[in-house]
Design an enzyme around this catalytic site. Structure first.
Site, short mmCIF file in Angstrom:
data_model
loop_
_atom_site.label_atom_id
_atom_site.label_comp_id
_atom_site.label_asym_id
_atom_site.label_seq_id
_atom_site.Cartn_x
_atom_site.Cartn_y
_atom_site.Cartn_z
N ALA A 94 -7.28 11.36 127.20
CA ALA A 94 -8.13 10.19 127.02
C ALA A 94 -7.89 9.48 125.69
O ALA A 94 -8.19 8.30 125.55
CB ALA A 94 -9.60 10.59 127.12
N LYS A 95 -7.37 10.21 124.70
CA LYS A 95 -7.04 9.66 123.38
C LYS A 95 -8.22 8.89 122.78
O LYS A 95 -8.06 7.79 122.24
CB LYS A 95 -5.79 8.78 123.46
CG LYS A 95 -4.54 9.53 123.94
CD LYS A 95 -3.32 8.63 123.94
CE LYS A 95 -2.07 9.38 124.40
NZ LYS A 95 -2.10 9.75 125.83
N ARG A 96 -9.39 9.48 122.85
CA ARG A 96 -10.59 8.82 122.37
C ARG A 96 -10.64 8.80 120.84
O ARG A 96 -10.11 9.69 120.18
CB ARG A 96 -11.83 9.54 122.88
CG ARG A 96 -11.97 9.61 124.40
CD ARG A 96 -12.05 8.25 125.04
NE ARG A 96 -12.53 8.32 126.41
CZ ARG A 96 -12.40 7.35 127.29
NH1 ARG A 96 -11.78 6.23 126.97
NH2 ARG A 96 -12.88 7.48 128.52
#
Length: 271
Positions: A94-96
Site C-alpha cells: 500500500a506504501k502508505r
C-alpha cells in the site's frame, strides 16, 4: 505468530525466497474469467493455488483492487490465503504515508479490515507516521528504502550529512525505529550495490526486493548482495512475469512453471 516468525518458517518450509506479487490487471486477465463476476478474485486464487508451495509470501498491490472497486475481493483473497495456506504471510503493498491520526486508520485498514500480516509504508513523513502500524505487535512494517524505479534516485540519492537518504533510512530503521523487531525494508533488485550496502547497515533485517522479472533485476547479483549468513533474509518479488506467463486458460499452470523456475534460480545462489 509474528510476521517475522511466519516468514522465517516459510523460508524453511518451502525452501523459497520468492514472493509472488498479486497485481491483477483487468485488461490482461484470461478471457475465460472476464465473463463472470469476481474475476479478480478467481484469477488471484488460481495463481495462489498454483504457487503456494513455491513461495515465502504473497504481496497483493491494493491499487489494482481499489481501482476496480474490488476491495471486497481483496478481503476475500487474503482470507482465502490464510485459510487454505496458513503460515504463508500476506504483505499488503500500500506504501502508505500520512500523519499519525490518519495513519491509525490506514493501519486499521491493513491489519483489521484486510487482515494482512504486513504492510509497506513510506518513511517520508517520519517516525510518527509509521508508529501507528507498530502498535500491532504481530504485524510487519516494511519501509521504502531504495526503490526499484529509476526515479527513486531523485530523492533517495540526495545527500544529508554526506550520506544518501536511502542509507539514512536504513540506519534509522536499524537504530531508532525498529524497537520491537517488526520492520523490514524495500530495496530494489535493479540496484544490487545498494542492496549490499543496506544489508551491511541493517544486519539480518528482512528485505523485500522487487524488480526481478519485467523490471530486469539480475537474480544472481540480487541474491549474492542481499542474503544473510544462513542464505535467507529476503522476499524477492516477481509479479507480472508470473501472473501473465500465459493469457489462455492454462495461465495458472504457466504461472507455476515460471514461479518454480524463478524459485530454483534464486536457490542456486543462496549459499
Amino acid at each position: 505468530m509474528r510476521f517475522t516468525e511466519q516468514l522465517a518458517a516459510a523460508w524453511q518450509r518451502n525452501n523459497s525466497l520468492l514472493c509472488v506479487g498479486l497485481d491483477p490487471d483487468p485488461a490482461r486477465l484470461p478471457a475465460s474469467l472476464t465473463t463472470s463476476g469476481g474475476a479478480i478474485f478467481s484469477f488471484c486464487r488460481a495463481i495462489v493455488d498454483a504457487t503456494a508451495d513455491l513461495v515465502c509470501a504473497f504481496k497483493p498491490q491494493i491499487a489494482y483492487f481499489a481501482s476496480q472497486r474490488a476491495e471486497d475481493q481483496l478481503e476475500q483473497l487474503i482470507a482465502y490465503i490464510h485459510e487454505a495456506y496458513p503460515g504463508i504471510p500476506v504483505i499488503l503493498d500500500a506504501k502508505r504515508g500520512d500523519i499519525g491520526s490518519t495513519a491509525e486508520h490506514y493501519a486499521k485498514e491493513a491489519f483489521e479490515r484486510y487482515q494482512a500480516d504486513a504492510v509497506t509504508v513510506s518513511p517520508y513523513m517520519g517516525f510518527d507516521s509509521m508508529q501507528p502500524y507498530l502498535v500491532h505487535p504481530d504485524k510487519g512494517v516494511i519501509v521504502l528504502c531504495r526503490t526499484s524505479n529509476a526515479g527513486g534516485s531523485d530523492v533517495q540519492f540526495l545527500e544529508t550529512n554526506g550520506r544518501p537518504v536511502y542509507q539514512v533510512v536504513a540506519e534509522r530503521a536499524r537504530d531508532a525505529w525498529n524497537t520491537s523487531g517488526q520492520m523490514g525494508l524495500v530495496v530494489g533488485a535493479t540496484f544490487p550495490q545498494e542492496i549490499r550496502r543496506v544489508r551491511e547497515i541493517v544486519g539480518d533485517m528482512p528485505l523485500l526486493i522487487p524488480g526481478i522479472g519485467v523490471q530486469g533485476g539480475d537474480i544472481e547479483a540480487t541474491v549474492r548482495a542481499g542474503r544473510t549468513a544462513d542464505g535467507t533474509g529476503m522476499m524477492i518479488n516477481s509479479s507480472r512475469a508470473i501472473l501473465y506467463a500465459s493469457s489462455d486458460s492454462d495461465f495458472a499452470d504457466a504461472a507455476r512453471g515460471v514461479a518454480q523456475a524463478t524459485r530454483d534460480q534464486i536457490n542456486q545462489y543462496r549459499n
